[in-house]
Design a protein around this motif. Structure first.
Motif, short mmCIF file in Angstrom:
data_model
loop_
_atom_site.label_atom_id
_atom_site.label_comp_id
_atom_site.label_asym_id
_atom_site.label_seq_id
_atom_site.Cartn_x
_atom_site.Cartn_y
_atom_site.Cartn_z
N VAL A 36 -0.48 -0.15 -15.70
CA VAL A 36 0.91 -0.55 -15.50
C VAL A 36 1.16 -0.78 -14.01
CG1 VAL A 36 3.28 -0.03 -16.16
CG2 VAL A 36 1.40 1.24 -17.21
N ILE A 37 1.95 -1.80 -13.70
CA ILE A 37 2.35 -1.99 -12.31
C ILE A 37 3.60 -1.15 -12.10
CG2 ILE A 37 3.23 -3.63 -10.64
CD1 ILE A 37 1.39 -5.70 -11.97
N ARG A 38 3.47 -0.16 -11.24
CA ARG A 38 4.59 0.77 -11.04
C ARG A 38 5.60 0.22 -10.05
NH1 ARG A 38 2.45 5.96 -12.40
NH2 ARG A 38 2.30 5.77 -14.63
N GLY A 79 3.43 -3.85 -1.29
CA GLY A 79 3.55 -2.49 -1.82
C GLY A 79 3.14 -2.31 -3.27
N LEU A 80 2.06 -3.00 -3.67
CA LEU A 80 1.66 -2.97 -5.08
C LEU A 80 1.05 -1.62 -5.46
CD1 LEU A 80 1.35 -4.85 -7.61
CD2 LEU A 80 -1.02 -5.06 -6.92
N THR A 81 1.57 -1.05 -6.54
CA THR A 81 1.02 0.19 -7.06
C THR A 81 0.70 0.01 -8.53
OG1 THR A 81 2.33 1.44 -5.49
CG2 THR A 81 1.45 2.65 -7.37
N VAL A 82 -0.56 0.20 -8.87
CA VAL A 82 -1.00 0.07 -10.26
C VAL A 82 -1.52 1.41 -10.71
CG1 VAL A 82 -2.60 -1.06 -11.82
CG2 VAL A 82 -1.64 -2.34 -9.93
N ARG A 137 -9.93 4.75 -2.34
CA ARG A 137 -9.08 5.45 -3.30
C ARG A 137 -7.75 4.74 -3.53
NH1 ARG A 137 -8.90 11.82 -3.29
NH2 ARG A 137 -11.03 12.33 -2.79
N GLY A 138 -7.83 3.43 -3.72
CA GLY A 138 -6.63 2.68 -4.07
C GLY A 138 -5.79 2.24 -2.91
N ARG A 139 -6.13 2.69 -1.71
CA ARG A 139 -5.33 2.30 -0.55
C ARG A 139 -6.12 1.43 0.40
NH1 ARG A 139 -1.03 6.39 1.39
NH2 ARG A 139 -0.62 7.52 -0.54
N GLN A 185 -4.03 9.89 -10.21
CA GLN A 185 -3.48 9.12 -9.10
C GLN A 185 -3.61 7.62 -9.38
OE1 GLN A 185 -6.87 10.85 -6.47
NE2 GLN A 185 -6.03 9.09 -5.41
N PRO A 186 -2.73 6.83 -8.80
CA PRO A 186 -2.77 5.39 -9.09
C PRO A 186 -4.07 4.76 -8.59
CG PRO A 186 -1.17 5.88 -7.37
CD PRO A 186 -1.61 7.18 -7.92
N SER A 187 -4.54 3.73 -9.30
CA SER A 187 -5.80 3.12 -8.89
C SER A 187 -5.58 2.09 -7.78
CB SER A 187 -6.51 2.49 -10.08
OG SER A 187 -5.71 1.53 -10.67
N VAL A 188 -4.38 1.56 -7.69
CA VAL A 188 -4.02 0.75 -6.53
C VAL A 188 -2.73 1.38 -6.00
CG1 VAL A 188 -3.30 -1.51 -5.70
CG2 VAL A 188 -5.04 -1.35 -7.45
N ASP A 189 -2.74 1.77 -4.71
CA ASP A 189 -1.64 2.57 -4.20
C ASP A 189 -1.01 1.90 -2.98
OD1 ASP A 189 0.10 4.56 -3.64
OD2 ASP A 189 -1.39 6.14 -3.36
N ASP A 190 0.16 1.34 -3.19
CA ASP A 190 0.94 0.79 -2.09
C ASP A 190 0.14 -0.22 -1.24
OD1 ASP A 190 3.23 0.49 -0.62
OD2 ASP A 190 2.80 2.15 0.75
N VAL A 191 -0.42 -1.21 -1.92
CA VAL A 191 -1.24 -2.19 -1.23
C VAL A 191 -0.41 -3.42 -0.88
CG1 VAL A 191 -3.10 -3.87 -1.58
CG2 VAL A 191 -3.46 -1.47 -2.15
N SER A 192 -0.49 -3.84 0.38
CA SER A 192 0.18 -5.07 0.80
C SER A 192 -0.85 -5.96 1.46
CB SER A 192 1.28 -4.77 1.81
OG SER A 192 2.21 -3.87 1.25
#
Lengths: 272, 316
Positions: free
Chosen positions: B64-66, B12-15, B229-231, B22-29
Motif C-alpha cells: 500500500v502507498i501510505r 515523500g513516497l512511503t510504501v 532499508r527503504g530510505r 517497517q515500510p519497504s519504501v520510507d519517505d523517498v523523494s
C-alpha cells in the motif's frame, strides 16, 4: 508427446466409432426403431433382427444404434454447458476474487453438500421429467467441478510472473484472462472433461432408466435397460445389448481420458 | 541538484506491506529529468523494486502507498483512473522486471507475444511489428528463429534479452529497468547498456536503472540514489557519488568492489553485518556504521546537501 498410449488409441477409436454410428444412424439401419411388430415379440437374435426384438417387437439393433445418437449427443451437450459455465465462472471468480468469488464458492459448497444423483433427482422432480430437464439437472451437478478446478488454477496462474509482466505492460484484465490464463489451464480442463463425460453419460442413462430423462418410445440406452429388466430371464439379449453399449462407451471415454492425461503430463514443458 | 523539466518526480513516497514492521519504501523523494538515467543501488530488500512497482502502479497484492505523491509528465500517477494507467503502462512507462526467466507465457511463442504487444501498444500493423521485433531482437544478438520458439526453448539469458528488446521496442518515455542485466554475460550486458544509452540519446527517454552492479551504474548513470532499508541515504550526481562517496554505506559498497589488479593479499572490505534488527529512533545505518557517534543512536540524521552538491543522510 511422441509416445503412443494404447489406452488412448483404443478408447479414441471406440469413441470415433460411436460418433460415426450416431452420425450415420439412419443410413446404418433401415428399420424404424420405434415401429412395433407385435407378431415378432421377444425374438432372439436372428438374420433379420441381428440383436433380436423386444417386448413390442421392435428391432433391438436399430434401437441401439439410434440410441447411440441420443446418448452421445445429449452427453456432449451436457458436457459443453457444464464446461462453459464452470470455466467462465471459475475464471472470473479466481481472477477478480471479492464478492463474486465468495458467492460462487458458497453456491458450489451448497451444491456439493448433496450427492450428485440425489440432487439431479430432486431437480428433475421439481422441473418435471423430460430429456431437457435431465440435461439441466446433470449440468447443475457437474459444472461445479470445472468451476473449482479452473478457479484454483486461476488463483495460482494469476501470481505467476508472466501474468504480472503482462499487467505491468498494460494489458487489460480481459486480455490477460484470454491470452495468458486460459491457454495455460486448457489442458487440465480437457483432461478433466475427458474423464468427466463418462460420468455425465452414466447419470443421464440412470435418469432415463428411472423414467425421468428421455421418455419412451424414444430409443435411449437407459430406457432400453428399463424396458428389458422385466425379461431378464426369458430374453436376456434385451438387457445385454444396451448394457454392453453403455459399458463400452464409458470405458472408451475413461481410457481416452486417462491416456490423454498421461500424454499431456508427459509432454508438459519443463523448466518453466 | 540540477533543476530541469522533471519527467518523474516522487515526493515523500512511503510504501508499506501488510504485516511488515517497517515500510519497504520510507519517505523517498527523487526526480528524473528528461533524457537522464538515474541509478538506484542498495542491498537486497532495501526497497528498490517496490519503488519501481509503485511508480508503474502495480504493487504486489499487500503493498500500500501510505504517503507521498508520484508525478509523471505532469500527471498525478496516484490519482489517474485505472484505464488511463493501463494506457500509460507499456507505452510511456516501460518496465523490465527482475523475473525475466518466468515473465514470458510458457504456452505461447515468442513471436506471438512480442508482435501482439507491439501491435496493441504502438498501433502498428502486424508486418511492421514483426519487422521491428526482428530488428530489436537482432540488436540484442538473439538467434534468427527466436520468434518461432517457445520460452522453454530459450536459455535464461535469451529470455532476458527478449524482454529487454520488448521493452525497448515500445520506445517508453520512462523505462524502469529492474536489474535488466543480472543473468547476462558481460558482452551481452554491454550491448544492453549500449541500447539503453541509445534509447536515451535518440529518443530522449529517461531511465531508472536498478542494479547491484556498481560498475554498470558508474558507467551509464547521470545520477545515483543509494537506498538502505527503504530510505535514500545518498543521492546526487553519479560522478560525485561514485568518486567521493559521503555516506558510510555508499563508501562501504564502493569499497567492497574487487578489481582485477587489486592487491591480492589485502582483505576485501566488507560492511559489518547487521547486529540488530530493532527499529531505533536514530540513524537506520547505526548498527552497521564504523564511523557512528553517540548522537547517531538517538536522532535521525537530516538529509542535507554537502559541498559537492550531493544529498546525504549522515550527521557526520
Amino acid at each position: 508427446m511422441k509416445k503412443y498410449n494404447r489406452g488412448t488409441t483404443v478408447g479414441g477409436s471406440i469413441i470415433l466409432l460411436l460418433l460415426l454410428a450416431s452420425a450415420f444412424a439412419s443410413s446404418l439401419v433401415t428399420m424404424n426403431p420405434t415401429a412395433s411388430d407385435l407378431m415378432n415379440r421377444l425374438k432372439p437374435p436372428n438374420f433379420s433382427h441381428i440383436l433380436g426384438t423386444d417386448h413390442l417387437g421392435r428391432d433391438v439393433f436399430s434401437r441401439l444404434v439410434h440410441a447411440t445418437r441420443l446418448s452421445v449427443g445429449v452427453s456432449v451437450a451436457a458436457l459443453s454447458v457444464s464446461i462453459a459455465t464452470g470455466l467462465s465462472l471459475g475464471l472470473v471468480a479466481g481472477y477478480f476474487r471479492g464478492v463474486i468469488d465468495s458467492l460462487l464458492m458458497a453456491v458450489i459448497n451448497i451444491l456439493l453438500a448433496f450427492p450428485g444423483m440425489i440432487l439431479s433427482l430432486a431437480i428433475v422432480g421439481i422441473a418435471g421429467t423430460g430429456l431437457g430437464n435431465a440435461v439441466f439437472a446433470v449440468c447443475v451437478v457437474s459444472w461445479t467441478g470445472y468451476a473449482r478446478v479452473v478457479r484454483g488454477m486461476t488463483l495460482s496462474l494469476k501470481e505467476r510472473d508472466f501474468v504480472k509482466a503482462a499487467r505491468i505492460s498494460g494489458s487489460s484484465d480481459m486480455k490477460i484472462i484470454a491470452r495468458h490464463i486460459l491457454p495455460n489451464l486448457l489442458t487440465t480442463v480437457i483432461v478433466y472433461a475427458a474423464t468427466n463425460i463418462s460420468s455425465i453419460a452414466m447419470q443421464l442413462a440412470a435418469l432415463s432408466f428411472l423414467g425421468l430423462g428421455a421418455q419412451p418410445p424414444a430409443p435411449e440406452w437407459g430406457i432400453m435397460l428399463n424396458e428389458a429388466k422385466g425379461y431378464i430371464s426369458t430374453a436376456p439379449w434385451l438387457i445385454l445389448a444396451p448394457g454392453s453399449a453403455l459399458v463400452l462407451m464409458i470405458s472408451a471415454f475413461n481410457l481416452f481420458g486417462e491416456g490423454l492425461a498421461l500424454c499431456l503430463n508427459e509432454g508438459k514443458r519443463v523448466g518453466i | 541538484m540540477r533543476k530541469g523539466n522533471a519527467l518523474l518526480s516522487i515526493e515523500g513516497l512511503t510504501v508499506a506491506f501488510d504485516g511488515a514492521p517497517q515500510p519497504s519504501v520510507d519517505d523517498v523523494s527523487l526526480t528524473i529529468e528528461e533524457g537522464r538515467i538515474l541509478g538506484v543501488v542498495g542491498e537486497s530488500g532495501c526497497g528498490k523494486t517496490s519503488l519501481a512497482r509503485a511508480v508503474i502502479g502495480e504493487l504486489p497484492a499487500r503493498g500500500v502507498i501510505r504517503r507521498g505523491s508520484i508525478h509523471f509528465a505532469g500527471r498525478d500517477l496516484l490519482s489517474v483512473s485505472r484505464k488511463e494507467l493501463k494506457a500509460l503502462q507499456g507505452v510511456e512507462l516501460g518496465m523490465i522486471t527482475q523475473e525475466a526467466l518466468s515473465s514470458l507465457n510458457p504456452v505461447r511463442k515468442i513471436g506471438s507475444q512480442f508482435v501482439q504487444t507491439l501491435c496493441e501498444k504502438m498501433l502498428v500493423s502486424r508486418q511492421e511489428a514483426e519487422r521491428s521485433a526482428r530488428e530489436f531482437l537482432e540488436k540484442m544478438s538473439c538467434p534468427e528463429d527466436i520468434l518461432s520458439r517457445y520460452p522453454f526453448q530459450l536459455s535464461g539469458g535469451q529470455r532476458q534479452r527478449v524482454l529487454v528488446a520488448m521493452a525497448f521496442a515500445l520506445y517508453p518515455r520512462l523505462l524502469l529497468a529492474d536489474e535488466p542485466t543480472t543473468a547476462l554475460d558481460s558482452a551481452v550486458q554491454m550491448r544492453v547498456l549500449k541500447e539503453m544509452m541509445a534509447l536515451k540519446t535518440n529518443c530522449g527517454a529517461s531511465i531508472m536503472l536498478i542494479s547491484h552492479n556498481l560498475g554498470v551504474i558508474a558507467q551509464v548513470c547521470d545520477e545515483v540514489a543509494v537506498m538502505y532499508r527503504g530510505r535514500i541515504v545518498e543521492y546526487g550526481e553519479a560522478k560525485a557519488v561514485m568518486t567521493s562517496p559521503s555516506h558510510p554505506y555508499t563508501r562501504g559498497l564502493i569499497g567492497s568492489i574487487a578489481y582485477m589488479d587489486c592487491d591480492r593479499n589485502r582483505k576485501l572490505y566488507t560492511i559489518p553485518e547487521c547486529r540488530d534488527t530493532i527499529q531505533r529512533p536514530g540513524c537506520i545505518f547505526y548498527s552497521r556504521c564504523e564511523w557512528c557517534a553517540e548522537k547517531c543512536a538517538h536522532e535521525p540524521p537530516p538529509l542535507r546537501i554537502n559541498d559537492r552538491g550531493v544529498l546525504v543522510a549522515c550527521s557526520r
